[in-house]
Structure formats: C-alpha cells, structure tokens
Design an enzyme around this catalytic site. Structure first.
Site, PDB file in Angstrom:
ATOM      1  N   GLY A   9       1.682 -45.405   5.326  1.00 54.81           N
ATOM      2  CA  GLY A   9       0.587 -46.317   4.978  1.00 54.81           C
ATOM      3  C   GLY A   9      -0.053 -46.982   6.188  1.00 54.81           C
ATOM      4  O   GLY A   9      -1.094 -47.618   6.064  1.00 54.81           O
ATOM      5  N   GLN A  11      -2.243 -47.521   9.529  1.00 49.01           N
ATOM      6  CA  GLN A  11      -3.536 -46.967   9.936  1.00 49.01           C
ATOM      7  C   GLN A  11      -3.770 -47.224  11.415  1.00 49.01           C
ATOM      8  O   GLN A  11      -3.442 -48.296  11.925  1.00 49.01           O
ATOM      9  CB  GLN A  11      -4.656 -47.650   9.151  1.00 49.01           C
ATOM     10  CG  GLN A  11      -4.637 -47.287   7.665  1.00 49.01           C
ATOM     11  CD  GLN A  11      -5.928 -47.678   6.990  1.00 49.01           C
ATOM     12  OE1 GLN A  11      -6.454 -48.765   7.240  1.00 49.01           O
ATOM     13  NE2 GLN A  11      -6.448 -46.800   6.136  1.00 49.01           N
ATOM     14  N   ALA A  14      -9.475 -45.395  15.180  1.00 42.51           N
ATOM     15  CA  ALA A  14      -9.734 -44.161  15.931  1.00 42.51           C
ATOM     16  C   ALA A  14     -10.053 -44.429  17.407  1.00 42.51           C
ATOM     17  O   ALA A  14      -9.607 -43.692  18.279  1.00 42.51           O
ATOM     18  CB  ALA A  14     -10.878 -43.392  15.277  1.00 42.51           C
ATOM     19  N   GLY A  16      -9.551 -46.307  20.720  1.00 42.57           N
ATOM     20  CA  GLY A  16      -8.627 -47.202  21.423  1.00 42.57           C
ATOM     21  C   GLY A  16      -9.051 -47.347  22.866  1.00 42.57           C
ATOM     22  O   GLY A  16      -9.974 -46.674  23.342  1.00 42.57           O
ATOM     23  N   LEU A  17      -8.351 -48.226  23.572  1.00 48.34           N
ATOM     24  CA  LEU A  17      -8.625 -48.394  25.003  1.00 48.34           C
ATOM     25  C   LEU A  17      -7.586 -47.619  25.806  1.00 48.34           C
ATOM     26  O   LEU A  17      -6.385 -47.850  25.649  1.00 48.34           O
ATOM     27  CB  LEU A  17      -8.552 -49.881  25.398  1.00 48.34           C
ATOM     28  CG  LEU A  17      -8.882 -50.147  26.880  1.00 48.34           C
ATOM     29  CD1 LEU A  17     -10.391 -50.031  27.132  1.00 48.34           C
ATOM     30  CD2 LEU A  17      -8.389 -51.519  27.325  1.00 48.34           C
ATOM     31  N   GLY A  18      -8.042 -46.713  26.656  1.00 43.32           N
ATOM     32  CA  GLY A  18      -7.144 -46.002  27.564  1.00 43.32           C
ATOM     33  C   GLY A  18      -6.845 -46.858  28.781  1.00 43.32           C
ATOM     34  O   GLY A  18      -7.685 -47.680  29.196  1.00 43.32           O
ATOM     35  N   ASP A  43      -3.718 -47.850  24.463  1.00 42.30           N
ATOM     36  CA  ASP A  43      -2.874 -46.722  24.865  1.00 42.30           C
ATOM     37  C   ASP A  43      -2.330 -46.957  26.270  1.00 42.30           C
ATOM     38  O   ASP A  43      -3.089 -47.135  27.215  1.00 42.30           O
ATOM     39  CB  ASP A  43      -3.702 -45.430  24.860  1.00 42.30           C
ATOM     40  CG  ASP A  43      -2.838 -44.226  25.191  1.00 42.30           C
ATOM     41  OD1 ASP A  43      -2.202 -43.689  24.261  1.00 42.30           O
ATOM     42  OD2 ASP A  43      -2.773 -43.845  26.381  1.00 42.30           O
ATOM     43  N   TYR A  48       1.723 -44.964  34.274  1.00 40.46           N
ATOM     44  CA  TYR A  48       0.447 -45.500  34.760  1.00 40.46           C
ATOM     45  C   TYR A  48       0.667 -46.668  35.731  1.00 40.46           C
ATOM     46  O   TYR A  48      -0.273 -47.099  36.402  1.00 40.46           O
ATOM     47  CB  TYR A  48      -0.466 -45.939  33.599  1.00 40.46           C
ATOM     48  CG  TYR A  48      -0.832 -44.838  32.624  1.00 40.46           C
ATOM     49  CD1 TYR A  48      -0.692 -43.490  32.958  1.00 40.46           C
ATOM     50  CD2 TYR A  48      -1.319 -45.144  31.360  1.00 40.46           C
ATOM     51  CE1 TYR A  48      -1.019 -42.487  32.049  1.00 40.46           C
ATOM     52  CE2 TYR A  48      -1.666 -44.144  30.455  1.00 40.46           C
ATOM     53  CZ  TYR A  48      -1.495 -42.818  30.811  1.00 40.46           C
ATOM     54  OH  TYR A  48      -1.831 -41.833  29.899  1.00 40.46           O
ATOM     55  N   LYS A  77       4.373 -44.141  26.457  1.00 39.97           N
ATOM     56  CA  LYS A  77       4.882 -42.770  26.616  1.00 39.97           C
ATOM     57  C   LYS A  77       6.107 -42.721  27.518  1.00 39.97           C
ATOM     58  O   LYS A  77       6.164 -43.417  28.541  1.00 39.97           O
ATOM     59  CB  LYS A  77       3.780 -41.871  27.198  1.00 39.97           C
ATOM     60  CG  LYS A  77       2.454 -42.037  26.485  1.00 39.97           C
ATOM     61  CD  LYS A  77       1.389 -41.072  26.932  1.00 39.97           C
ATOM     62  CE  LYS A  77       0.039 -41.512  26.384  1.00 39.97           C
ATOM     63  NZ  LYS A  77      -0.654 -42.502  27.218  1.00 39.97           N
ATOM     64  N   HIS A 110       5.639 -37.771  27.023  1.00 39.81           N
ATOM     65  CA  HIS A 110       4.373 -37.684  27.767  1.00 39.81           C
ATOM     66  C   HIS A 110       3.984 -36.235  28.109  1.00 39.81           C
ATOM     67  O   HIS A 110       2.826 -35.858  27.992  1.00 39.81           O
ATOM     68  CB  HIS A 110       4.481 -38.529  29.046  1.00 39.81           C
ATOM     69  CG  HIS A 110       3.163 -38.987  29.589  1.00 39.81           C
ATOM     70  ND1 HIS A 110       3.013 -40.164  30.277  1.00 39.81           N
ATOM     71  CD2 HIS A 110       1.944 -38.418  29.546  1.00 39.81           C
ATOM     72  CE1 HIS A 110       1.747 -40.293  30.629  1.00 39.81           C
ATOM     73  NE2 HIS A 110       1.074 -39.246  30.205  1.00 39.81           N
TER      74      HIS A 110
END
Ligand code: A2P
Length: 316
Positions: A9, A11, A14, A16-18, A43, A48, A77, A110
């Site tokens: 359920g 959500q 769609a 997002g911020l990289g 994300d 990173y 990741k 990753h």
C-alpha cells in the site's frame, strides 16, 4: 504528482531528488530547499560521500515539525564493498547513522559487483571478490533480513540486467521491489522495462538529464547533450516548458520513478513541476520513442573485470 504503488500500500512519488554528485557544502541546502518545495522522495547512497550532510538537513527539517519523516520516502544503497552477508547490516547501520534516521523506505544493492571489504574504489582486479566469493543471492538474503527486521521498508537492486534479475529470482522467493537503472530517451531499455513490468518490479531512472556534471574521466568523447537535443527542445518549446522538464516528464509518463539531481534552487523547483508542465500528445511520444539508441552515459566499463567473473556489468 504521479506515484508508484507497492504491494503493502505504500506509494512512492515518481519525481525524486537525486544526490549523486551533489557536493558537500551544497547538498544540505539542496535537501532543505527540496523538502520545503514539496519533494517527497530523496535518493541517496553511501558512496556519494554526502550522507552525513544530508542527515543534518533531515534532522533540521524534521525537528522543525512542519514536514514529517514518515511523509518522505528516503532511499539509500549498499556499497559494493559490503556484499558479504555479515557486512550488509553494519553498512545499513552506518547509512542510518549518517542520515540520522531509524529506518529507510528503500535500500538497494547498488551494483551487481563485489569489492573486498575496505576497498572503496578498486585499483585493479586484486580488489574484487568473484561472484563465487560473494554470491549476490547471499547479499540479497541479508537485505531480506533487514526488511523483516523493519529497518528498511522495501528492498531492491540497481544496475541489474534481465539476466541478473533472472539469476537472482531463481534463488529467492523475495522479488526485488525496485531496479534503479539509467533511463532516458536515448536509453529506453524497453526489454528491461517490459521484463520488470511483468515481474512486478518498479524502475527508477537515473541520469535522466544526461549527468553532465560527471567527472571528465567518466565521460566519453562527443557525448550527446539531451538538454540541447532538437527534438527535446522543440517539445519543450511547444509546451512552454524547459528541456529538463520534458526529460523528467517522459520518465514519469512512462510509469517509472526518476531522480534528477540538482543543487540549484530554481532547477530543483522546476524539476518537481515537470509532470504538471508537460502533457505529451501522441506526436511528442512518437518522436521521443524514436530517439532510443541504447546510449549509456554510465558505461559501466569501470566494472568490466573478466578475470574476476565480471565480463560486462550490463550483460550486453
Ligand atoms: P545543477 O545541480 O546545477 O542544477 P542528472 O540528474 O542526469 O545526473 O543531471 C544532473 C545535471 O543536470 C547537473 O549538472 C544539474 O546541475 C543539471 N540540471 C538539473 N536540473 C536541470 C534542469 N532542469 N535543466 C538543466 N540542467 C539541469
């Protein structure tokens, strides 16, 4: 805003911020700007090198009380040096500590490649573990365990080909809920797209804008610039949108998640508004479909080590 639905359920928004390539000193402000502008999806990844600073932003925003942790979807990741089954939980603990969180919404493997523990970036084949030494299904079972414990709500993979997904699915009853891969009009990956739809695996597209801020060493000669592409520019012009918005809206329209990176306030807001700014007609979609030429910005050549059992990371 379009969203992706999960079996329990939940959500996922769609767009997002990289945060790949978001520099220390800039990323904290970018996260705060994004959350205050209405982003519900961030994300991240251990490799990173900016999760501590992102964690400061989360802490400051969530403790102000206006935006609640549970209303934001946070992905991170597992790095390639923590694939041995006993190394997976400690790697997650580090990420949670850095991000100042007590759970993740989504944790991804990753890359389907394993380095020796303590190797951040390999200098040569000696720094890799073979697929026999670090079987990916064992890494996956450790991820499944984290989900059972509630430390992560959803689990998935990244950079997995259909072949690698098939091999994993053969060995597990727990299907990855997400595969994060490079996706944009020049690399539409229709086979992978259909395969994942059939198996019930969501896709997230990275490098939706062509990742022009990658280091020179990662770039190929004469790379195409999608933001300057005539088809993209003409569709943008027609809808009074920007080329970036056309690229982002294309992903969202297709039913995938998409994680454009920006540390610029104006572009952070512009990107979030993409799917409200562009409503494609049939002609636009036809032209966009025709752009496909299987062009990868992230070639994966850096993980091509046949002598260690990694002939081609994407199996192509
Ligand atoms: P900046 O961070 O200064 O906004 P990708 O998401 O494919 O990795 O691409 C990220 C690159 O695209 C960064 O250089 C980023 O710069 C730039 N960028 C982000 N949003 C837009 C946009 N709407 N238009 C043009 N360039 C953008």
């Amino acid at each position: 805003m379009k969203s992706l639905n999960f079996a329990n359920g939940d959500q996922l928004a769609a767009i997002g911020l990289g945060t790949w390539k978001s520099k220390p000193g800039e990323v904290k402000k970018a996260i705060k700007t994004a959350l205050n502008a209405g982003y519900k999806h961030i994300d991240c990844a251990a490799i990173y090198g900016n999760e501590q600073e992102i964690g400061e932003a989360f802490n400051e925003v969530f403790s102000e009380g206006k935006i609640k942790r549970e209303d934001i979807w946070i992905t991170s990741k597992l790095w390639n040096n923590a694939h041995l089954k006993d190394d997976v939980a400690p790697a997650l603990e580090n990420t949670l500590k850095d991000l100042q969180l007590d759970y993740l919404d989504l944790y991804l493997i990753h890359w389907p490649v394993a380095f020796k523990p303590n190797v951040q970036m390999p200098d040569g084949p000696q720094d890799y573990l073979t697929p026999q030494e670090a079987p990916i299904h064992e890494t996956w079972e450790a991820m499944v365990e984290l989900k059972k414990q509630g430390k992560v709500k959803h689990i998935g993979v990244s950079n997995f080909s259909t072949k690698k997904l098939d091999e994993l699915l053969d060995k597990t009853s727990e299907i990855p809920e997400m595969n994060q891969v490079e996706l944009h009009p020049l690399l539409q990956q229709n086979d992978l797209f259909e395969y994942c739809a059939e198996k019930g695996i969501h896709l997230t597209g990275y490098s939706p804008l062509g990742s022009g801020d990658r280091s020179e060493g990662m770039k190929q000669e004469d790379e195409p610039n999608m933001l300057e592409n005539d088809t993209i520019k003409s569709i943008a012009h027609k809808h009074q949108a920007t080329p970036g918005q056309v690229l982002i809206a294309w992903s969202a329209h297709r039913g995938t998640a998409v994680i454009p990176k920006s540390t610029n306030e104006g572009r952070i807001k512009e990107n979030l508004a993409a799917s409200d700014a562009v409503f494609f007609d049939k002609e636009d979609l036809k032209k966009l479909a025709e752009m496909d030429r299987h062009y990868r910005y992230v070639t994966g050549k850096f993980y091509q080590v046949p002598e260690k059992g990694y002939p081609n990371i994407y199996d192509e």
